[in-house]
Design a protein around this motif. Sequence first.
Motif, PDB file in Angstrom:
ATOM      1  N   SER B  13       0.856  -1.322   0.189  1.00  0.00           N
ATOM      2  CA  SER B  13      -0.084  -0.085   0.116  1.00  0.00           C
ATOM      3  C   SER B  13       0.788   1.356  -0.124  1.00  0.00           C
ATOM      4  O   SER B  13       1.828   1.377   0.715  1.00  0.00           O
ATOM      5  CB  SER B  13      -0.895   0.105   1.388  1.00  0.00           C
ATOM      6  OG  SER B  13      -1.496   1.472   1.554  1.00  0.00           O
ATOM      7  N   ARG B  14       0.303   2.152  -0.809  1.00  0.00           N
ATOM      8  CA  ARG B  14       1.071   3.485  -0.817  1.00  0.00           C
ATOM      9  C   ARG B  14       0.616   4.331   0.239  1.00  0.00           C
ATOM     10  O   ARG B  14       1.096   5.443   0.399  1.00  0.00           O
ATOM     11  CB  ARG B  14       1.124   4.115  -2.353  1.00  0.00           C
ATOM     12  CG  ARG B  14       2.216   3.879  -3.158  1.00  0.00           C
ATOM     13  CD  ARG B  14       1.777   2.622  -3.563  1.00  0.00           C
ATOM     14  NE  ARG B  14       3.243   1.955  -4.317  1.00  0.00           N
ATOM     15  CZ  ARG B  14       3.399   0.767  -4.476  1.00  0.00           C
ATOM     16  NH1 ARG B  14       2.630  -0.331  -4.361  1.00  0.00           N
ATOM     17  NH2 ARG B  14       4.581   0.347  -5.121  1.00  0.00           N
ATOM     18  N   ARG B  15      -0.604   4.113   0.736  1.00  0.00           N
ATOM     19  CA  ARG B  15      -1.227   5.027   1.662  1.00  0.00           C
ATOM     20  C   ARG B  15      -0.322   5.555   2.505  1.00  0.00           C
ATOM     21  O   ARG B  15      -0.391   6.778   3.077  1.00  0.00           O
ATOM     22  CB  ARG B  15      -2.601   4.320   1.955  1.00  0.00           C
ATOM     23  CG  ARG B  15      -3.637   5.323   2.777  1.00  0.00           C
ATOM     24  CD  ARG B  15      -4.982   4.800   2.923  1.00  0.00           C
ATOM     25  NE  ARG B  15      -5.464   4.110   1.728  1.00  0.00           N
ATOM     26  CZ  ARG B  15      -6.124   3.036   1.708  1.00  0.00           C
ATOM     27  NH1 ARG B  15      -6.784   2.706   2.906  1.00  0.00           N
ATOM     28  NH2 ARG B  15      -6.805   2.695   0.618  1.00  0.00           N
ATOM     29  N   GLY B  16       0.144   4.395   3.266  1.00  0.00           N
ATOM     30  CA  GLY B  16       1.062   4.997   4.448  1.00  0.00           C
ATOM     31  C   GLY B  16       2.127   5.866   4.321  1.00  0.00           C
ATOM     32  O   GLY B  16       2.154   7.091   4.827  1.00  0.00           O
ATOM     33  N   PHE B  17       2.734   5.580   3.229  1.00  0.00           N
ATOM     34  CA  PHE B  17       3.960   6.619   2.939  1.00  0.00           C
ATOM     35  C   PHE B  17       3.323   8.085   2.318  1.00  0.00           C
ATOM     36  O   PHE B  17       3.816   9.189   2.640  1.00  0.00           O
ATOM     37  CB  PHE B  17       4.896   6.102   1.862  1.00  0.00           C
ATOM     38  CG  PHE B  17       4.773   6.180   0.586  1.00  0.00           C
ATOM     39  CD1 PHE B  17       5.072   7.389   0.009  1.00  0.00           C
ATOM     40  CD2 PHE B  17       4.025   5.591  -0.345  1.00  0.00           C
ATOM     41  CE1 PHE B  17       4.898   7.636  -1.452  1.00  0.00           C
ATOM     42  CE2 PHE B  17       3.954   5.594  -1.759  1.00  0.00           C
ATOM     43  CZ  PHE B  17       4.185   6.654  -2.190  1.00  0.00           C
ATOM     44  N   LEU B  18       2.316   7.933   1.760  1.00  0.00           N
ATOM     45  CA  LEU B  18       1.681   9.200   1.346  1.00  0.00           C
ATOM     46  C   LEU B  18       1.217  10.067   2.428  1.00  0.00           C
ATOM     47  O   LEU B  18       1.298  11.119   2.562  1.00  0.00           O
ATOM     48  CB  LEU B  18       0.389   8.842   0.263  1.00  0.00           C
ATOM     49  CG  LEU B  18       0.856   8.539  -1.013  1.00  0.00           C
ATOM     50  CD1 LEU B  18      -0.397   8.222  -1.991  1.00  0.00           C
ATOM     51  CD2 LEU B  18       1.577   9.628  -1.978  1.00  0.00           C
ATOM     52  N   SER B  21       4.144  11.912   4.105  1.00  0.00           N
ATOM     53  CA  SER B  21       4.921  12.511   3.459  1.00  0.00           C
ATOM     54  C   SER B  21       4.324  13.566   2.583  1.00  0.00           C
ATOM     55  O   SER B  21       4.216  14.665   3.337  1.00  0.00           O
ATOM     56  CB  SER B  21       6.025  11.630   2.449  1.00  0.00           C
ATOM     57  OG  SER B  21       5.192  11.017   1.700  1.00  0.00           O
ATOM     58  N   LEU B  23       1.323  14.325   1.480  1.00  0.00           N
ATOM     59  CA  LEU B  23      -0.059  14.771   2.002  1.00  0.00           C
ATOM     60  C   LEU B  23       0.203  15.495   3.109  1.00  0.00           C
ATOM     61  O   LEU B  23      -0.455  16.673   3.370  1.00  0.00           O
ATOM     62  CB  LEU B  23      -1.010  13.593   2.315  1.00  0.00           C
ATOM     63  CG  LEU B  23      -1.176  12.846   1.000  1.00  0.00           C
ATOM     64  CD1 LEU B  23      -2.283  11.963   1.414  1.00  0.00           C
ATOM     65  CD2 LEU B  23      -1.723  13.700  -0.149  1.00  0.00           C
ATOM     66  N   LYS B 317      11.935   4.358   3.909  1.00  0.00           N
ATOM     67  CA  LYS B 317      11.245   3.149   3.805  1.00  0.00           C
ATOM     68  C   LYS B 317       9.987   3.064   3.226  1.00  0.00           C
ATOM     69  O   LYS B 317       9.646   4.286   2.877  1.00  0.00           O
ATOM     70  CB  LYS B 317      11.591   2.394   5.178  1.00  0.00           C
ATOM     71  CG  LYS B 317      10.617   3.167   6.294  1.00  0.00           C
ATOM     72  CD  LYS B 317      10.756   2.467   7.633  1.00  0.00           C
ATOM     73  CE  LYS B 317       9.824   3.131   8.468  1.00  0.00           C
ATOM     74  NZ  LYS B 317       9.905   2.549   9.850  1.00  0.00           N
ATOM     75  N   GLY B 318       9.441   1.920   3.130  1.00  0.00           N
ATOM     76  CA  GLY B 318       8.071   1.982   2.352  1.00  0.00           C
ATOM     77  C   GLY B 318       8.199   1.527   1.031  1.00  0.00           C
ATOM     78  O   GLY B 318       9.015   0.824   0.789  1.00  0.00           O
ATOM     79  N   PRO B 319       7.141   1.736   0.289  1.00  0.00           N
ATOM     80  CA  PRO B 319       7.032   1.082  -1.145  1.00  0.00           C
ATOM     81  C   PRO B 319       8.090   1.499  -1.933  1.00  0.00           C
ATOM     82  O   PRO B 319       8.829   2.827  -1.863  1.00  0.00           O
ATOM     83  CB  PRO B 319       5.743   1.890  -1.705  1.00  0.00           C
ATOM     84  CG  PRO B 319       4.878   2.143  -0.614  1.00  0.00           C
ATOM     85  CD  PRO B 319       6.043   2.545   0.609  1.00  0.00           C
TER      86      PRO B 319
END
Lengths: 426, 426
Positions: B13-18, B21, B23, B317-319
């Motif tokens: 999921s990209r939601r977390g990093f968005l 960062s 957003l 970290k993340g996607p």
Amino acid sequence: MSEETTKEGRGPSRRGFLRNSALAGAGLVAGAGAARAEGPDPLITEVQDWASSFGDAVDAAPYGMPIRFESHVTRRNVEWLTESPVSSINFTPIHALEGTITPQGCAFERHHSGAIELSKQDYRLMINGLVDRPLVFTYEDLTRFPRHVTTAFCECAANGGMEWGGAQLEGCQYTQGMIHNMEYTGVMLRDLLAEAGVQTEGKWVYVEGADASSNGRSIPMEKALDDVMVAFFANGEALRKEHGYPVRLVVPGWEGNMWVKWLRRIGVYDRAVESREETSKYTDLMPDGRARKWTWVMDAKSVITSPSPQVPIRHGKGPLVISGLAWSGNGAINRVDVSLDGGRNWQTARISGDAKKKALTRFHLDIDWDGSELFLQSRAVDETGYVQPTKQALREIRGLNNVYHNNGIQTWWVKADGEVENVEIA
Amino acid sequence: MSEETTKEGRGPSRRGFLRNSALAGAGLVAGAGAARAEGPDPLITEVQDWASSFGDAVDAAPYGMPIRFESHVTRRNVEWLTESPVSSINFTPIHALEGTITPQGCAFERHHSGAIELSKQDYRLMINGLVDRPLVFTYEDLTRFPRHVTTAFCECAANGGMEWGGAQLEGCQYTQGMIHNMEYTGVMLRDLLAEAGVQTEGKWVYVEGADASSNGRSIPMEKALDDVMVAFFANGEALRKEHGYPVRLVVPGWEGNMWVKWLRRIGVYDRAVESREETSKYTDLMPDGRARKWTWVMDAKSVITSPSPQVPIRHGKGPLVISGLAWSGNGAINRVDVSLDGGRNWQTARISGDAKKKALTRFHLDIDWDGSELFLQSRAVDETGYVQPTKQALREIRGLNNVYHNNGIQTWWVKADGEVENVEIA
């Protein structure tokens, strides 16, 4: 049977023309019995300057440009066609290209308020409207979504539009050059929309650019969730400035105006916005005064790129390569037919290379030209069975009031001296 | 389950990093509940200069170049690697490219005596030796043969050659950048040979260029009659000067040195010529002092282009998108595996776009990077079932005496801070 008309393999024999032209001058044709009137050709028999000294060190050209001999192969515009240089069209030199890929450097581009310079650092993309989570992406954010690669043609809805009024512009470049074909890499719009969470009432997206024109267009959700790409790369490298650096929309098979450059915002709405670019422009005025709208798909079409008005036949009769492009916004090209006599008789051309869906497809036909005049036409058939129509058939339905979506069959009149003219035949 | 580790769809999921960062900074996230510590992002909330004035009129750029922000994406050389600027190598910036096509402007090129400037008018191609009819073709003559379109990679036999001695050069560009991939249009060598009439004893062709080096190579007749092309166009337009304008040989799947530029002569012989370029060079010196010769085919290989030493991870970290290239001189790529732990565990990457025979193939793998160090490797499997070997496995057979045909698995050490180093692991 004379040498000139002997058929060998898949095309006319070249032996005849070779004996009568190049070989005659070369003086090296030990076994061929050719005339040697002109004596040896020093270009092959003597050591040339370029074979006895160093060429350029290429370190000096970290990014190369075409050789100076090809300086005529450029985008060109037609000054009177558009309002001003900041709202103009530059046509691809399709008459001089081969294969299917269009180099970015000479690829057709249309701009409505100039080509803006927008850095990756300054780039932002907003998704708002009927979504659960309005989002703003940086360029780097976009690069973290799954990447996809696709090849697609981008054609202006007005490509060939001058032809509604009959044969007008000389030159394949000007007549049909509002098109290019590139390999794109980017992320799927559906993945970005999924991140934002499209609400049930969201049936359309409205896409707009960061330039002053904004060039907003409405796209139905079904297409947005299908194959629309938010692209960063074209033909392997970053998009060029005039193609929307750093991010443009790729809308395979649909008219080029929707391929928004410098993509800034994707609004999700319950209905189409009915913007300037889809009402006063990019709708097709019918004979009765009503307008066809939402004519997004570019129907199957083809054009012979060589010979053509900018590419006369200089080599005289004998083997002649007919080369052209075909494409369809509805899928892959299944077949291309070529006529030498203005549509009375047709023969099937070879598809050279791939016939990808919604991408330019190259066709070739090899003929033995007897030096008489030709009325060259090509006719594309796509995988849906759709057959490219004549211009006359289009006019009977759509009249002459509009400039868009003319995919009619183009005719080139090849004269006995090899010159080629844009004509229309009854 | 935390937001960061939620899996949706085909990737992390990209939601977390968005949320954490872009957003957060944007201040527009009405429904997402993100932190708004930084306030609105004026780059999306305020009208920018580029949206309130005209951009450049593109008429001024009939042939475009990359935008200035991409000026780092160029060919580069390694000064100490070759003798002089007129006998040098310029590496493709593969770390910065995407998709599969290499633009001509930044495509790898090797020249042995500089890049010569040869016009179409001065161009001649001779076919002589064991043929019924020795022939000399002008450029125009060649354009009258049936045209074909094919996409192929061209890799120097020495690509990755420094790696025989272990990890050496930093940068994917320098380590594996002696390769490019273009769409060629030209005529088949077999059609030209048929015109000349190869005699029964003719078992090899010897191809040489018009430059001072001539760079002559022998090719067995079976290959010459198979898929070898005499090409005039690359990626749709004329070959660039440094790629052999106006005519080069395309020898799909075989080492780049055989793709003779400024092609001048094709001699037909009963045996190989055993020229300098196939004896003292371009043979593989084995541990026992003997040389493997006729090692023409470029075996299956792959490399991760991003992240790589020139493309560290800057976003934390993340996607994370892992992107790379795979290719095989024996046909199409069937599968690419990626390891995050130096070859202990493997997962299958996605093939993005086409996997054409003897052409570069793009692969992607989407991971959720936890910020710990990685030992990234990729491993190509081609349609013959051949599996790209480790460097160690190659060394056990071929030793360390030669610089050619190293298709071993490359390892990038991704550190916790995102920096990437070229390493080798036991």
